[in-house]
Motif scaffolding. Sequence first.
Motif, PDB file in Angstrom:
ATOM      1  N   ARG A   1       1.110  -3.370  13.338  1.00  0.00           N
ATOM      2  CA  ARG A   1       0.095  -4.323  13.801  1.00  0.00           C
ATOM      3  C   ARG A   1      -0.880  -4.664  12.674  1.00  0.00           C
ATOM      4  NH1 ARG A   1      -0.080  -1.098  18.502  1.00  0.00           N
ATOM      5  NH2 ARG A   1      -2.096  -0.234  17.883  1.00  0.00           N
ATOM      6  N   THR A   2      -1.240  -3.657  11.897  1.00  0.00           N
ATOM      7  CA  THR A   2      -2.150  -3.884  10.773  1.00  0.00           C
ATOM      8  C   THR A   2      -1.485  -4.773   9.733  1.00  0.00           C
ATOM      9  OG1 THR A   2      -3.188  -1.714  11.103  1.00  0.00           O
ATOM     10  CG2 THR A   2      -3.528  -2.762   8.964  1.00  0.00           C
ATOM     11  N   ARG A   3      -0.231  -4.500   9.466  1.00  0.00           N
ATOM     12  CA  ARG A   3       0.522  -5.298   8.489  1.00  0.00           C
ATOM     13  C   ARG A   3       0.592  -6.763   8.932  1.00  0.00           C
ATOM     14  NH1 ARG A   3       4.495  -4.460   4.469  1.00  0.00           N
ATOM     15  NH2 ARG A   3       6.060  -6.108   4.434  1.00  0.00           N
ATOM     16  N   GLN A   4       0.890  -6.982  10.222  1.00  0.00           N
ATOM     17  CA  GLN A   4       0.983  -8.339  10.740  1.00  0.00           C
ATOM     18  C   GLN A   4      -0.378  -9.032  10.702  1.00  0.00           C
ATOM     19  OE1 GLN A   4       3.811  -9.754  11.280  1.00  0.00           O
ATOM     20  NE2 GLN A   4       2.968 -11.728  11.933  1.00  0.00           N
ATOM     21  N   PHE A   5      -1.425  -8.281  10.980  1.00  0.00           N
ATOM     22  CA  PHE A   5      -2.788  -8.824  10.932  1.00  0.00           C
ATOM     23  C   PHE A   5      -3.115  -9.311   9.519  1.00  0.00           C
ATOM     24  CE2 PHE A   5      -7.243  -7.868   9.782  1.00  0.00           C
ATOM     25  CZ  PHE A   5      -7.886  -8.825  10.565  1.00  0.00           C
ATOM     26  N   ILE A   6      -2.748  -8.519   8.535  1.00  0.00           N
ATOM     27  CA  ILE A   6      -2.996  -8.892   7.138  1.00  0.00           C
ATOM     28  C   ILE A   6      -2.236 -10.168   6.787  1.00  0.00           C
ATOM     29  CG2 ILE A   6      -2.656  -8.198   4.716  1.00  0.00           C
ATOM     30  CD1 ILE A   6      -3.054  -5.259   5.692  1.00  0.00           C
TER      31      ILE A   6
ATOM     32  N   GLU B   1       1.687  -9.184  -4.645  1.00  0.00           N
ATOM     33  CA  GLU B   1       2.929  -9.955  -4.600  1.00  0.00           C
ATOM     34  C   GLU B   1       3.689  -9.674  -3.311  1.00  0.00           C
ATOM     35  OE1 GLU B   1       6.153 -10.976  -7.915  1.00  0.00           O
ATOM     36  OE2 GLU B   1       6.305  -8.907  -7.240  1.00  0.00           O
ATOM     37  N   ASP B   2       3.682  -8.430  -2.878  1.00  0.00           N
ATOM     38  CA  ASP B   2       4.357  -8.043  -1.645  1.00  0.00           C
ATOM     39  C   ASP B   2       3.725  -8.758  -0.450  1.00  0.00           C
ATOM     40  OD1 ASP B   2       6.116  -6.711   0.012  1.00  0.00           O
ATOM     41  OD2 ASP B   2       4.912  -4.883   0.131  1.00  0.00           O
ATOM     42  N   VAL B   3       2.396  -8.874  -0.466  1.00  0.00           N
ATOM     43  CA  VAL B   3       1.701  -9.615   0.594  1.00  0.00           C
ATOM     44  C   VAL B   3       2.122 -11.084   0.544  1.00  0.00           C
ATOM     45  CG1 VAL B   3      -0.520 -10.220   1.633  1.00  0.00           C
ATOM     46  CG2 VAL B   3      -0.301  -8.066   0.373  1.00  0.00           C
ATOM     47  N   ALA B   4       2.125 -11.656  -0.656  1.00  0.00           N
ATOM     48  CA  ALA B   4       2.460 -13.077  -0.835  1.00  0.00           C
ATOM     49  C   ALA B   4       3.872 -13.389  -0.341  1.00  0.00           C
ATOM     50  CB  ALA B   4       2.313 -13.470  -2.303  1.00  0.00           C
TER      51      ALA B   4
ATOM     52  N   TYR C   1      -3.266  -2.056   0.525  1.00  0.00           N
ATOM     53  CA  TYR C   1      -2.189  -1.503  -0.281  1.00  0.00           C
ATOM     54  C   TYR C   1      -1.538  -0.287   0.359  1.00  0.00           C
ATOM     55  CZ  TYR C   1      -3.336  -4.759  -4.021  1.00  0.00           C
ATOM     56  OH  TYR C   1      -3.528  -5.900  -4.760  1.00  0.00           O
ATOM     57  N   GLY C   2      -2.083   0.135   1.499  1.00  0.00           N
ATOM     58  CA  GLY C   2      -1.417   1.163   2.283  1.00  0.00           C
ATOM     59  C   GLY C   2      -0.293   0.554   3.112  1.00  0.00           C
ATOM     60  N   ASN C   3      -0.348  -0.763   3.274  1.00  0.00           N
ATOM     61  CA  ASN C   3       0.669  -1.475   4.049  1.00  0.00           C
ATOM     62  C   ASN C   3       1.586  -2.337   3.189  1.00  0.00           C
ATOM     63  OD1 ASN C   3       0.043  -1.164   7.161  1.00  0.00           O
ATOM     64  ND2 ASN C   3      -1.925  -1.273   6.124  1.00  0.00           N
TER      65      ASN C   3
END
Length: 200
Positions: free
Chosen positions: A10-15, A55-58, A48-50
Amino acid sequence: MDNVLSKAERTRQFIIETTAGIFNTKGYAGTSLSDLTEATHLTKGSIYGNFENKEDVALSVFDYNLSKIRKTIAQRMQKAVSYQEKLMVYAQVYHSFSGASFPTGGCPILNTAVEADDTNTLLKAKAAKAVTDWKKDIGNLIAAGMEAGEFKADIDVDRIAYSIIALIEGGIMIAKITGHSSNLDKILITVEQVILQLKV
């Protein structure tokens, strides 16, 4: 353990959802870590915990933004009866590229392709695959229309598919750079004409 994983997802999707518009508007290079922490109200450690890095976020954001467009296209195509109507959906969807159903910042394929052309191989690969998949989707519709007798039998499928994509993406670029959406409207009329010419 399941609850922890569920919370992490859920946190990852929120980001992803919260930063999608930022990346698509400012680009990978123009988006800073402080942009991400400010938008999400999360710490650097939480982000960065997720994700491994920015680049991974992008990369995840690109997938998310592209999925929004594909979902809109799929929903409209379900209502279309003929193959011509299905192809026309592309002109209709991209006609409203600055509307609510479109990702903030415009077309992620165009934005990413322009920025990542010589600077980020992973993002460039994402954009390239998106174009290839799009060409395949259009090609499949044209081929199905030909088989059904709706379209002419001698169509150069790849040429038409790439031409439709080039007109749409070029039209969005011209509309954005000139600040006049009417320029896109004119180009989308050409897209419609190309599709109409496929009919038997």
